[in-house]
Scaffold this active site. Structure first.
Site: not given
Length: 202
Positions: A84, A184, A186
């Site tokens: 990001c 992202h 994650e």
């Protein structure tokens, strides 16, 4: 034994969920702001949440981290992943809350998204399709984004994948051992874990 991954703690990243995702993808992770640990790491991940100016200032206020990153990534050539805003910091400069110098590892500018469809909201938030370009060996899939600005590299060949939010923008950039993702991993479930696994084994 996989390389130890240094996940950089500089006060501007989503560390816990990033560490969990990396570990689930097979990494040995150390969350650190120690320059010696960063400089000696086998791989480096730089997260980033918030505005470009805040993130680069936070990074530079942590004594020794920028020098350690340059030692590991630019001098030793260890694999690097920016997530990001961590990807955006690769740029020459960011145009958020003024103009701020980035790390300059991949020449280019971080600019505000300007959708051609005025019904599309900024920040761009949610799931979006990531499509490989330039014959890049990266999978296409659906990833989770939260951002108002995007990195536009000077060299289009540095872009490995794009997404579209009223106009295409770089979703994955890569030059040699340096990689950045606007989404992202994650938060991107199966696609994010697959991406991290591929990066850890590249």
């Amino acid at each position: 034994m996989p390389d130890q991954v240094a996940l950089i703690d500089y006060g501007a990243g989503n560390l816990r969920s990033a560490a969990r995702a990396l570990e689930k993808a097979g990494a040995r992770v150390v969350v650190t702001d120690d320059p010696g640990t960063i400089a000696a790491a086998g791989r480096v991940v730089l997260p980033g949440v918030g505005a470009f100016a805040h993130c680069i200032n936070q990074l530079r206020e942590k004594t020794g981290i920028e020098a350690a990153l340059n030692e590991a990534v630019m001098a030793r050539g260890v694999p690097f992943l920016g997530i990001c805003v961590g990807m955006q910091l690769l740029a020459s400069e960011g145009h958020e809350h003024g103009i701020h110098a980035g790390l300059g590892w991949l020449p280019g500018i971080v600019k505000r998204l300007e959708p051609t469809d005025n019904t599309l909201k900024i920040p761009h938030m949610g799931w979006n399709r990531v499509e490989a370009v330039n014959g890049a060996p990266v999978p296409s899939g659906d990833a989770y984004f939260v951002h108002s600005y995007a990195f536009a590299p000077d060299d289009a060949a540095d872009v490995q994948a794009v997404a579209d939010h009223g106009g295409r923008f770089a979703a994955i950039v890569k030059r040699g051992h340096i990689t950045g993702v606007q989404f992202h991993p994650e938060k991107s479930q199966a696609y994010g874990l697959a991406f991290l696994h591929n990066w850890l084994n590249s």
